[in-house]
Structures are given as C-alpha cells and as structure tokens.
Scaffold this motif. Structure first.
Motif, short mmCIF file in Angstrom:
data_model
loop_
_atom_site.label_atom_id
_atom_site.label_comp_id
_atom_site.label_asym_id
_atom_site.label_seq_id
_atom_site.Cartn_x
_atom_site.Cartn_y
_atom_site.Cartn_z
N GLU A 59 31.27 -18.90 30.24
CA GLU A 59 30.94 -19.75 31.42
C GLU A 59 29.77 -19.43 32.14
O GLU A 59 28.70 -19.98 32.32
CB GLU A 59 31.94 -20.04 32.33
N ALA A 60 29.61 -18.11 32.14
CA ALA A 60 28.63 -17.48 32.96
C ALA A 60 27.13 -17.79 32.23
O ALA A 60 26.29 -17.88 32.50
CB ALA A 60 28.59 -16.02 33.41
N LYS A 61 27.33 -17.30 30.92
CA LYS A 61 26.25 -17.84 29.99
C LYS A 61 25.91 -19.21 29.90
O LYS A 61 24.61 -19.35 29.83
CB LYS A 61 26.50 -17.10 28.61
N ALA A 62 26.65 -20.00 30.10
CA ALA A 62 26.61 -21.35 29.97
C ALA A 62 25.67 -21.67 31.34
O ALA A 62 24.72 -22.60 31.24
CB ALA A 62 27.59 -22.21 30.08
N ILE A 63 26.09 -21.07 32.28
CA ILE A 63 25.46 -21.45 33.67
C ILE A 63 24.07 -20.92 33.52
O ILE A 63 23.11 -21.78 34.10
CB ILE A 63 26.28 -20.96 34.64
N ILE A 64 23.90 -19.84 32.91
CA ILE A 64 22.59 -19.23 33.14
C ILE A 64 21.69 -19.92 32.24
O ILE A 64 20.44 -20.12 32.52
CB ILE A 64 22.50 -17.74 32.79
N ALA A 65 22.09 -20.38 31.02
CA ALA A 65 21.38 -21.04 30.12
C ALA A 65 20.69 -22.28 30.64
O ALA A 65 19.89 -22.95 30.16
CB ALA A 65 22.02 -21.37 28.79
N SER A 66 21.22 -22.75 31.73
CA SER A 66 21.02 -24.29 32.54
C SER A 66 19.62 -23.89 33.54
O SER A 66 18.95 -24.64 33.99
CB SER A 66 21.88 -24.96 32.95
N PHE A 67 19.48 -22.36 33.64
CA PHE A 67 18.39 -22.14 34.64
C PHE A 67 16.92 -22.71 34.07
O PHE A 67 16.88 -22.55 32.79
CB PHE A 67 18.25 -20.70 34.92
N PRO A 68 16.11 -23.06 34.88
CA PRO A 68 14.92 -23.38 34.19
C PRO A 68 13.84 -22.20 33.63
O PRO A 68 14.03 -20.95 33.82
CB PRO A 68 14.10 -24.08 35.50
N ALA A 69 13.31 -22.67 32.64
CA ALA A 69 12.43 -21.50 31.65
C ALA A 69 11.59 -20.87 32.72
O ALA A 69 10.84 -21.41 33.71
CB ALA A 69 11.92 -21.98 30.59
N PRO A 70 11.24 -19.60 32.61
CA PRO A 70 11.66 -18.71 31.50
C PRO A 70 12.88 -17.95 31.94
O PRO A 70 13.23 -16.97 31.23
CB PRO A 70 10.55 -17.72 31.44
#
Length: 314
Positions: free
Chosen positions: A18-29
């Motif tokens: 779940e942490a990875k999924a939240i972080i994956a939604s952060f804006p690039a980069p």
C-alpha cells in the motif's frame, strides 16, 4: 520465545504494498525516487535496512490491546511514512556536504509527511488527544536533533537517547486511543522508550567513530566519558576509546546496562507484549555478543604475542 521478526510478515507485505501504491501516485519524478527510497527499508526486499520496530510496533501490540487488523495496518503504514520522512531529514542534517539532489529529497520528504498526516486525519478527530501526543513527540525529536552536538545538560538520563525516535510511538499511542485504552499510554510509552534506548545503544556502538569525528551525541561515548571520569567538555580521543573498549573491557559494562534494562522491562508486568520484549532481548544480546567478540580478539592477540615471544627465545 516470540518470533518478533516474522510475527507480522504477511501484514507487512500488505502495508508496504500500500505504501508503494501511494508513493507511485506522487508527481514525477518524485514517485520513482520515492519507491526507490522505500525499497531501501522494505524488510521483504533483499539487502534492505531493517527498522522493524518502526512498522511492526502496531502488530506487536495487536493481541494485547484487542485491536483490529485494519487499525494496525493503517498505523503501521503511517509509521512507514514517518520513518521515510525523518530518515531524509537525518540524511540532510548529518551530511557535511551539499548534494545536488537535496531539492528533490526534501520535496519528497514533504510528500511523505503529507502522507502520514492524511492517514492520521482519517483516523483521529481534530479534537482527539492524539494530536497533543503528536505535538509532543515531534517537538521531542526537534529538540533532540537540534541539541545533539551540545554538551548534554542531563548526561545521566538515558531517556534523551530515545527522544529522537519518539515519533514512532504515535503507532502505539494511536492504537491505544483507537481501542479506548488511554490509561495504558504512559506505561506502554515507557516500555517503548526503554527499547528505543537500547536500540540507540546498538546503533551508537556501530557508529561511534563517525559520531566522534562529527561531534554527534552518542550513548557509548557518553558512557565512556563518565566511566573515564573526564571533566565536562573534555573530549574523548580515539586512543582512549580503543583502550577502554579493547583493554579495559568497558563494552561489557555498557552491554550490562541493556541487560539490566531488560530485567526492568520483564518486571513491569503492566501489559504483556512478548514480541516487543523479544526484540529488546535480541538487541541486548547483540551488544553482549559484540563485547564477547572484542574479548576473543583480545585473547587471540595476546596469544599471538606470546607465541612471538616464545619464538624469539628459541
């Protein structure tokens, strides 16, 4: 004995996913950078840095406080983001050089901060006493890192070495509030503080050379300073430290403090937390084993010197 390391392995897999999924939604980069940073601390990844108490604490308390799995996962997830946030702060503050990627690192840390704040907001009403504890633990951390290069005003108080990790207690305190057991917050916090002191001792044994060079506060160096009866403000030298550790066996006495603390934890008996106790015992034994290794090395060196002397006589 409790298997504290694997007790919540399945739950931690859910939390880190779940942490990875939240972080994956952060804006690039920042999303890619954030996932790369997360993987450094994921206990399920090879060669990661394990900080078990940071994210396992809610699960270690779960059975004792009759908490539901969802509450434990949410507070564990929040602690993952707390860990990531404060580790970046520590990295930046401890670095003697300016790095070109600091702007992205600091920006990322603010998204980590926002992530755990959002998790807490969804769990605790604005009027909840949780936020008073939040302010206290964050302030303790701030004071600790701001004064760690100053001569301590409380050299005999080991609690000061736990304050830097104080924010992780938001998991235990939060869980007790969610289960309407606020009366247990003080004794559980005391237990966690004892564990954090010993955890800091283990870290400080590993890092004493770096901390000596950079002037950082270090529990082992503070212990040796008192043991050698140096005057306030008088600096230890590497030669004094090596002599105290290898010749005078003072690491044994340092490890004894952790063993004594473990006995006090066993006698508290207010709430049964076998995983937390087992974790503390493992930390204590790590220091004991380090002292034993030093003694074995010393004996081998003495034997080598004796053999060399015998050879010279023949």
């Amino acid at each position: 004995m409790s298997n504290w390391k694997t007790a919540a392995q399945d739950e931690l897999a859910i939390v880190f996913a779940e942490a990875k999924a939240i972080i994956a939604s952060f804006p690039a980069p920042l999303g890619v950078r954030g996932i790369r940073y997360l993987d450094k601390f994921n206990p399920l990844e090879a060669n990661s840095t394990n900080n078990y108490i940071c994210y396992s604490l809610p699960f270690w308390l779960q059975d004792a406080v009759f908490a539901d799995a969802e509450s434990c996962r949410r507070l564990s997830l929040a602690n993952v983001f707390i860990m990531l946030y404060f580790f970046i702060q520590d990295d930046v503050m401890d670095s003697a050089e300016v790095h070109k990627d600091w702007n992205e690192q600091l920006a990322l840390s603010n998204l980590f901060y926002l992530s755990f704040l959002n998790l807490y907001r969804s769990s605790f009403h604005p009027c909840s006493p949780f936020w008073d504890y939040f302010n206290t633990y964050i302030t303790d951390w701030a004071v600790s890192v701001a004064t760690e290069r100053q001569v301590s005003k409380e050299p005999q108080n080991p609690l000061r070495f736990a304050r830097k990790a104080g924010p992780l207690k938001l998991a235990s305190t939060g869980l007790l509030l969610l289960t309407a057991q606020e009366a247990l917050i003080k004794p559980v916090s005391e237990m966690v503080d004892h564990v954090l002191i010993t955890l800091q001792m283990v870290d400080d044994w590993a890092d004493w050379r770096e901390d000596l060079a950079e002037g950082n506060e270090n529990s082992l160096l503070a212990f040796l300073h008192a043991e050698l009866q140096l005057a306030a403000g008088e600096q230890l030298t590497p030669e004094q430290i090596n002599h105290a550790l290898t010749v005078e066996t003072r690491l044994d006495r340092f490890a004894e403090q952790a063993l004594d603390r473990h006995e006090r934890l066993l006698q508290l008996g207010i709430i049964q937390l076998p995983h937390l106790l087992a974790f503390h015992q493992a930390l204590s034994q790590e220091l004991v084993q380090a002292a034993q290794r030093l003694q074995q090395r010393k004996q081998l060196q003495l034997q080598g010197g004796f053999v060399s002397w015998l050879s010279a006589q023949t």
